[in-house]
Design a protein around this motif. Structure first.
Motif: not given
Length: 101
Positions: A7-18
């Motif tokens: 879940v944290n890895k996906n949240l980190k990806r969301e921040r990088l995408v933004a």
């Protein structure tokens, strides 16, 4: 319940995408622009390749907001089928009714 690390890895990806969304879009447009020279298009592609891979939107995984489950995801509710059924049957989702025919 999904692994917290996933879940944290996906949240980190969301921040990088933004973070890289605007830059990535501009470079993609430059790489496809027929008015630019071949060298300028190639340079844009190289810069695009230099960006972090996790900054690409395709790397995001749809996960349930309640328990992080990656499968059986309903986009409308942003949750998995398991959580959706549980919350709907307990009356916590307004406007959702159990159908019968």
């Amino acid at each position: 319940m999904a692994k917290v690390s996933a879940v944290n890895k996906n949240l980190k990806r969301e921040r990088l995408v933004a973070k890289y969304a605007a830059k990535r879009e501009a470079l993609k447009a430059a790489a496809k622009d027929p008015n630019l020279s071949f060298d300028e298009q190639f340079e844009a592609r190289l810069k695009l390749a230099a960006l972090p891979r996790n900054g690409a939107k395709v790397r995001l995984r749809n996960r349930c907001q309640v328990n992080g489950r990656p499968r059986g995801y309903h986009r409308k509710f942003k949750m998995s089928r398991v959580s959706l059924r549980h919350l709907a049957s307990h009356g916590y989702l307004p406007g959702v009714v159990k159908s019968s025919w």
